[in-house]
Design a protein around this motif. Structure first.
Motif, mmCIF file in Angstrom:
data_model
loop_
_atom_site.group_PDB
_atom_site.id
_atom_site.type_symbol
_atom_site.label_atom_id
_atom_site.label_comp_id
_atom_site.label_asym_id
_atom_site.label_seq_id
_atom_site.Cartn_x
_atom_site.Cartn_y
_atom_site.Cartn_z
ATOM 1 N N MET A 1 0.818 -1.181 0.000
ATOM 2 C CA MET A 1 0.000 0.000 0.000
ATOM 3 C C MET A 1 0.867 1.251 0.000
ATOM 4 O O MET A 1 0.446 2.267 -0.512
ATOM 5 C CB MET A 1 -0.940 0.013 1.186
ATOM 6 C CG MET A 1 -1.993 -1.066 1.188
ATOM 7 S SD MET A 1 -2.948 -1.300 -0.310
ATOM 8 C CE MET A 1 -3.467 0.306 -0.747
ATOM 9 N N ARG A 2 2.032 1.149 0.584
ATOM 10 C CA ARG A 2 2.906 2.320 0.572
ATOM 11 C C ARG A 2 3.332 2.662 -0.846
ATOM 12 O O ARG A 2 3.463 3.826 -1.191
ATOM 13 C CB ARG A 2 4.138 2.069 1.429
ATOM 14 C CG ARG A 2 3.847 2.202 2.890
ATOM 15 C CD ARG A 2 5.081 1.935 3.706
ATOM 16 N NE ARG A 2 4.687 0.856 4.608
ATOM 17 C CZ ARG A 2 5.446 -0.131 4.993
ATOM 18 N NH1 ARG A 2 6.679 -0.224 4.588
ATOM 19 N NH2 ARG A 2 4.996 -1.038 5.804
ATOM 20 N N ASP A 3 3.560 1.640 -1.655
ATOM 21 C CA ASP A 3 4.017 1.865 -3.024
ATOM 22 C C ASP A 3 2.886 2.241 -3.974
ATOM 23 O O ASP A 3 3.115 2.920 -4.967
ATOM 24 C CB ASP A 3 4.715 0.612 -3.559
ATOM 25 C CG ASP A 3 5.999 0.311 -2.815
ATOM 26 O OD1 ASP A 3 6.578 1.237 -2.210
ATOM 27 O OD2 ASP A 3 6.426 -0.857 -2.835
ATOM 28 N N SER A 4 1.667 1.774 -3.694
ATOM 29 C CA SER A 4 0.527 2.020 -4.593
ATOM 30 C C SER A 4 -0.732 2.374 -3.812
ATOM 31 O O SER A 4 -1.693 1.606 -3.786
ATOM 32 C CB SER A 4 0.267 0.785 -5.458
ATOM 33 O OG SER A 4 1.391 0.455 -6.219
ATOM 34 N N PRO A 5 -0.769 3.515 -3.158
ATOM 35 C CA PRO A 5 -1.939 3.885 -2.358
ATOM 36 C C PRO A 5 -3.217 4.014 -3.180
ATOM 37 O O PRO A 5 -4.315 3.922 -2.642
ATOM 38 C CB PRO A 5 -1.554 5.214 -1.710
ATOM 39 C CG PRO A 5 -0.409 5.717 -2.498
ATOM 40 C CD PRO A 5 0.270 4.538 -3.120
ATOM 41 N N SER A 6 -3.092 4.163 -4.485
ATOM 42 C CA SER A 6 -4.285 4.273 -5.329
ATOM 43 C C SER A 6 -5.083 2.971 -5.373
ATOM 44 O O SER A 6 -6.237 2.955 -5.792
ATOM 45 C CB SER A 6 -3.898 4.685 -6.745
ATOM 46 O OG SER A 6 -3.079 3.695 -7.346
ATOM 47 N N LEU A 7 -4.495 1.864 -4.916
ATOM 48 C CA LEU A 7 -5.198 0.574 -4.893
ATOM 49 C C LEU A 7 -6.167 0.464 -3.721
ATOM 50 O O LEU A 7 -7.054 -0.387 -3.720
ATOM 51 C CB LEU A 7 -4.194 -0.577 -4.828
ATOM 52 C CG LEU A 7 -3.276 -0.726 -6.029
ATOM 53 C CD1 LEU A 7 -2.258 -1.823 -5.772
ATOM 54 C CD2 LEU A 7 -4.067 -1.013 -7.283
ATOM 55 N N ARG A 8 -6.014 1.294 -2.722
ATOM 56 C CA ARG A 8 -6.822 1.206 -1.494
ATOM 57 C C ARG A 8 -8.334 1.202 -1.744
ATOM 58 O O ARG A 8 -9.046 0.418 -1.131
ATOM 59 C CB ARG A 8 -6.451 2.306 -0.515
ATOM 60 C CG ARG A 8 -7.158 2.155 0.814
ATOM 61 C CD ARG A 8 -6.731 3.191 1.825
ATOM 62 N NE ARG A 8 -5.564 2.871 2.592
ATOM 63 C CZ ARG A 8 -5.493 1.915 3.527
ATOM 64 N NH1 ARG A 8 -6.516 1.171 3.767
ATOM 65 N NH2 ARG A 8 -4.395 1.723 4.211
ATOM 66 N N PRO A 9 -8.873 2.046 -2.638
ATOM 67 C CA PRO A 9 -10.327 2.069 -2.810
ATOM 68 C C PRO A 9 -10.945 0.722 -3.226
ATOM 69 O O PRO A 9 -12.085 0.456 -2.909
ATOM 70 C CB PRO A 9 -10.551 3.118 -3.903
ATOM 71 C CG PRO A 9 -9.374 4.016 -3.797
ATOM 72 C CD PRO A 9 -8.225 3.120 -3.413
#
Length: 56
Positions: A1-9
């Motif tokens: 998640m640190r590398d790709s926070p856009s995946l969170r949703p």
């Protein structure tokens, strides 16, 4: 998640869609009764991410 926070949703949907298969696999691997495992994931995405952090 640190590398790709856009995946969170999309994590809620991903966890919900993957849990039934993981539950089925756990039933097969453990030999425990299906009632031993909740029908839906009992953890929030935040809790799952915390557990992931503990494993590292």
């Amino acid at each position: 998640m640190r590398d790709s926070p856009s995946l969170r949703p999309g994590l809620d949907e991903l966890a919900a869609s993957r849990y039934p298969g993981a539950r089925k696999q756990a039933i097969l691997e453990t030999g425990l009764a299906p009632s031993s495992f909740p029908e839906t994931c009992p953890f929030s995405v935040e809790q799952l991410l915390e557990e992931d952090e503990l494993a590292n």
